[in-house]
Design an enzyme around this catalytic site. Structure first.
Site, short mmCIF file in Angstrom:
data_model
loop_
_atom_site.label_atom_id
_atom_site.label_comp_id
_atom_site.label_asym_id
_atom_site.label_seq_id
_atom_site.Cartn_x
_atom_site.Cartn_y
_atom_site.Cartn_z
N LYS A 1 0.80 -1.16 0.04
CA LYS A 1 -0.10 -0.03 -0.05
C LYS A 1 0.75 1.34 -0.05
CE LYS A 1 -2.57 -0.27 3.58
NZ LYS A 1 -2.44 -1.48 4.25
N THR B 1 3.70 1.73 -1.10
CA THR B 1 4.55 1.57 -2.27
C THR B 1 3.75 2.09 -3.27
OG1 THR B 1 5.75 -0.16 -1.70
CG2 THR B 1 6.09 0.45 -3.91
N ARG C 1 1.94 7.14 7.49
CA ARG C 1 2.34 6.91 8.72
C ARG C 1 3.86 6.93 8.95
NH1 ARG C 1 -1.10 1.85 10.48
NH2 ARG C 1 -0.64 1.56 8.22
N LYS D 1 9.55 -7.24 9.75
CA LYS D 1 8.81 -6.58 8.63
C LYS D 1 9.55 -5.59 8.00
CE LYS D 1 4.34 -4.41 8.13
NZ LYS D 1 4.73 -3.19 7.65
N ALA E 1 -3.87 0.02 13.09
CA ALA E 1 -5.18 -0.09 12.64
C ALA E 1 -6.10 -0.99 13.18
CB ALA E 1 -5.11 -0.24 10.97
N PHE F 1 -3.77 -1.91 7.12
CA PHE F 1 -4.24 -2.99 6.96
C PHE F 1 -5.17 -3.13 5.58
CE2 PHE F 1 -3.41 -4.10 11.92
CZ PHE F 1 -2.31 -4.70 11.50
N PHE G 1 3.71 -7.62 -9.38
CA PHE G 1 5.07 -8.69 -8.96
C PHE G 1 5.68 -9.08 -10.25
CE2 PHE G 1 5.19 -8.59 -4.11
CZ PHE G 1 4.19 -7.72 -3.89
N TRP H 1 6.98 -0.52 -7.71
CA TRP H 1 8.21 -0.93 -7.18
C TRP H 1 9.31 -0.69 -8.26
CZ3 TRP H 1 12.58 -4.03 -7.20
CH2 TRP H 1 13.03 -4.16 -6.10
#
Lengths: 555, 555
Positions: free
Chosen positions: B69, B71, B92, B103, B271, B299, B379, B407
């Site tokens: 999200k 990205t 955020r 992560k 969230a 999320f 991807f 990306w």
């Protein structure tokens, strides 16, 4: 009468770029943090500058309120600036815990302050927060290693690395962690220190650069295996990550005094369980940028002063050109037996009795071969007769004393002191420096030198545990490390109630704490609190902020 | 292939004053933090600027790795900038705990990142550290009140205010504190949350200004008396001090994307137990400074999306002009039952089965009357057939879908998405906004709206405890507060294993947590971890820094 924060908030604070350019920093050598703070990293070229003269401010054994060392340091530097000497201040950063508790901030007072006062006393440029993060990240990695099969064979009952927070919180001194069942870690006893007591704080303030810092962090002993072998951060494999978290914290912070004297404020290790002065990088940077650097060491000359001369100076590669011993009439009256409630009342006989405390510190500091002067930090209730008595006493010991009203007048109140200090530095010859002990001396030899020549006592007595530890340390090759004495600041002895300058006493070493990253052995006498508590009426109750950001009640 | 940090470190980062002037900030409206970060506080005049258009990026129920999200948010904003729209990103701040754990950071990825990447992921401008300090200062003041005679009659077994650290540390989830005898506090059970889970984080991100923040802090319920009456920060008398500690943290932080799109990054509430988006002040500031603002909610659309629309939008005074739902082929295959190990393998039948998850989120978001588009975050292993299948499915539900390679290509990979989003915003009419419930609805009515219209379930079932709590809250006047659902992010149900778009299910509310300062009731379904743990191989093991400050291994 204006409060410290009212004086600070009404100050004409110059943009930090003006201060940076005044000290001759190149644009690539500093980064702004807000409009009035910066981080400094000298280029290799600037690091070759000739070093200025170093003035160390220390004091007699203080009352609980402190004797105004920071205030004298700032006022003296401002006075030197008034006399057209290129001068910088090098101070420690305040700890947030006491700011919210009893003691208040540590940015000087009255008209001798560093600004922005509220910022410096709270988050400043985030150095202490970075240390807290790094400290607790390391703690989490240790407990995670225990939880993930304990590949290092760590004994959970022998982990030395506690957790840390920059808060006064007695309820965190002794805790049990890892409760709540098998998914929430391995239960064990633990505790929290205040951030300034972290070994990482000592390391940050001793490191020459990132590489030196990473090597020191690697060597931290985090605990012992079940077969009692030391386990280090290097064994855990996380020295790189912990160093990365301190990449900005290692850079000294540039601010200014109320009189626009540039000040480097960096690091804040305790003067009992650590070396008690600002960082080596900040002191050295200041010496590379100015002709006079005024710096202070925590607590009295028996703690911060001794540690500066025996431990910091060799690492810094520079001994002080003059030592200023701060004395107050009120503290000397306390050392003469006067009750703490009556220190504002004139009392020549108590003062006369208490002068021996100043005498011992003059004697111990003179012993290093560095010129010594006394600064009498004047309070409004001091009488002329009292001030004259201190003056005469210092003279009788061959030392000049100067009355300084730095709180009320800033640098203008320290003109005589500044003149005296400049004269003293001109007599300084670094080859006259007489170290207290040799690096290769045994620990007990080092400690006895400190006890006899600095405290005026007879000898050190080691507990059975301490004796046994020294034997073990010999096995590990730790026995020749420098000694950091953790002793009460209120007395020359290890009993906080013994005032004046006692004779015929021993110092009792309860145990040693090895700090391999910092590179010293702490010799613990009595119990030293590494996590303070809050008082019945914490300062936090009086602190407030208005809708426009104006802060009140911060001291 | 370059890693994220290699891409970030080789970026041409503009001085922050260039970004500040590009967005039209006046010199007095921002303060630098280093050369590439700033804090922003708009003047009253700038606060009257017309608001730009708001694009909310949300997603389907994610895999544990996340669906990109942030990205997509960054890539979409860069694409809008390429198309000459005056655009800002509002994100955020990352939490340090996960950065050292599994992560990694939260600054986007590949060629869609915000920079300086390492700084933002570690200490940034100190906001989270200020929150940690404020949180633990409050905790220390509570335990000090217990210790100093307990004037508030607090029941030590019913204290709600835990302690907080920005670290992944499972061993701190459940602790006992105050051990060590009568001078070290009052023994009691306690625990640590990760800083982002602190109610102060929710408050920071909801406050309009210092005054609003102080009022919210006053209302925090810290625990209950022995006779079960709530005790607040106002009762303790320290709202001013706690607010003072957050005086700078309340200001949004300005940085830039790799393509120099200005980004405001501020706050990071969860969230599940909080609203899960950056601060209201940052979003509003961005809207006041630009024509398009791209922001994200944590999320999936069932958690962050719903909370943004039902809770944040009314406080912000602005609803999104378009909602972008991020979907990935890999996550949709997982929702179709494919094993997590095989998500890179083409599998049209699993994908087809999993599309219902996207379908439910499209349906739930469309219900608010805001235009919806789908962004397929591409991807390298996605096939043309797979991408086409998702596209066709979205179209069949009346929604446009766009494949975006953010990306690999940054904004250039999101040109179609940007064009589609601009078209969608032009159809947006804020009067069409259909709130899910009314503020005066009973808690159970609010929850049932969420369960039925957002999750696609039947109804909420309250535990005995939750039923009893609602009765008590009615007495305190808390029963009409907005509801924040704390639910697994992996499923539309309250069972993380139920993939796809289940039907005929209930949501089980175990208990409520009153957050009076933030101004909501958390409805807890199942157990929500508020202190993560570290994995067997924490990221910290791979992070290192060279002598010149170059960082490696940070993701």
């Amino acid at each position: 009468m204006k409060t410290d924060i009212e004086i600070a908030q009404s100050a004409d604070v110059w943009p930090i770029e003006k201060i940076a350019s005044q000290v001759g920093l190149k644009p690539e050598e500093w980064e702004p943090y807000g409009r009035d703070k910066a981080k400094v990293q000298l280029s290799e070229q600037s690091q070759e500058n000739k070093l200025g003269k170093l003035i160390l401010v220390t004091s007699i054994n203080p009352t609980p309120a402190g004797e105004g060392k920071s205030t004298v340091t700032v006022g003296l530097a401002d006075a030197l600036m008034h006399q057209k000497h290129k001068t910088m201040v090098a101070l420690r950063e305040p700890s947030l815990g006491p700011v919210m508790g009893l003691k208040g901030g540590a940015t000087g007072g009255g008209y001798s302050q560093v600004v922005p006062m509220a910022d410096i006393n709270m988050h400043f440029t985030g150095d202490f927060h970075a240390l807290t993060s790094a400290h607790n990240t390391l703690a989490a990695l240790i407990d995670n290693s225990l939880y993930q099969g304990n590949p290092l064979n760590l004994d959970p009952r022998r982990i030395l690395w506690k957790r840390a927070l920059d808060v006064n919180d007695r309820a965190l001194r002794h805790v049990t962690i890892g409760l709540g069942g098998p998914t929430s870690g391995v239960p064990r006893e633990d505790g929290f220190d205040i951030t300034v007591a972290s070994e990482l704080m000592a390391i940050l303030t001793l490191s020459r650069d990132l590489t030196d810092m990473k090597q020191r962090i690697s060597k931290i002993v985090i605990g012992y295996t079940y077969d009692k072998n030391p386990v280090t951060v290097a064994d855990l494999g996380v020295a790189g990550a912990i160093t990365t978290l301190l990449k900005d914290a290692i850079k000294p912070n540039l601010v200014q005094t109320l009189a626009h004297t540039p000040a480097l404020i960096h690091g804040g290790p305790f003067a009992n369980i650590a070396q008690g002065t600002n960082s080596i990088l900040a002191t050295k940077t200041a010496l590379q940028l100015s002709d006079y650097v005024v710096t202070e060491a925590g607590f009295g000359a028996d703690l911060g002063g001794e540690k500066f001369l025996d431990f910091k100076a060799p690492l810094l590669g520079k001994v002080p050109d003059t030592i200023v011993i701060v004395a107050t009439v009120r503290a000397l009256k306390m050392h003469g037996g006067e009750d703490k409630q009556n220190l504002k009342t004139p009392n020549l006989s108590a003062l006369k009795l208490g002068l021996v405390n100043l005498g011992q510190h003059i004697k111990s500091m003179k012993r290093y071969g560095v010129p010594v002067v006394v600064a009498i930090n004047q309070f409004t209730h001091d009488t002329k007769e009292e001030l004259a008595l201190v003056n005469d006493y210092a003279k009788s010991l061959g030392v000049e004393a100067y009355v300084a009203d730095v709180w009320g007048q800033g640098g203008l109140g320290a003109q005589d002191l500044a003149t005296g200090v400049v004269q003293a530095t001109e007599q300084a010859e670094s080859q006259n420096f007489q170290p207290l002990y040799q690096p290769e001396d045994e620990a007990i030899v080092k400690i006895n030198h400190i006890v006899q020549e600095i405290y005026g006592g007879d000898k050190a007595v080691l507990s059975g545990k301490a004796e046994k530890q020294l034997a073990t340390f010999k096995k590990y090759g730790w026995d020749k490390l420098p000694i950091i004495m953790a002793k009460t600041q209120n007395s020359l002895t290890d009993d906080s109630k013994r005032i004046g300058a006692p004779k015929n006493f021993d110092i009792h070493i309860r145990e040693f704490i090895p700090k391999l990253g910092a590179g010293f052995l702490v010799a613990l006498t009595g119990s030293i609190l590494t996590m303070p508590g809050l008082p019945k009426h914490p300062a936090a109750l009086d602190i407030d902020i208005a809708s426009d950001g104006q802060i009140t009640g911060l001291n």
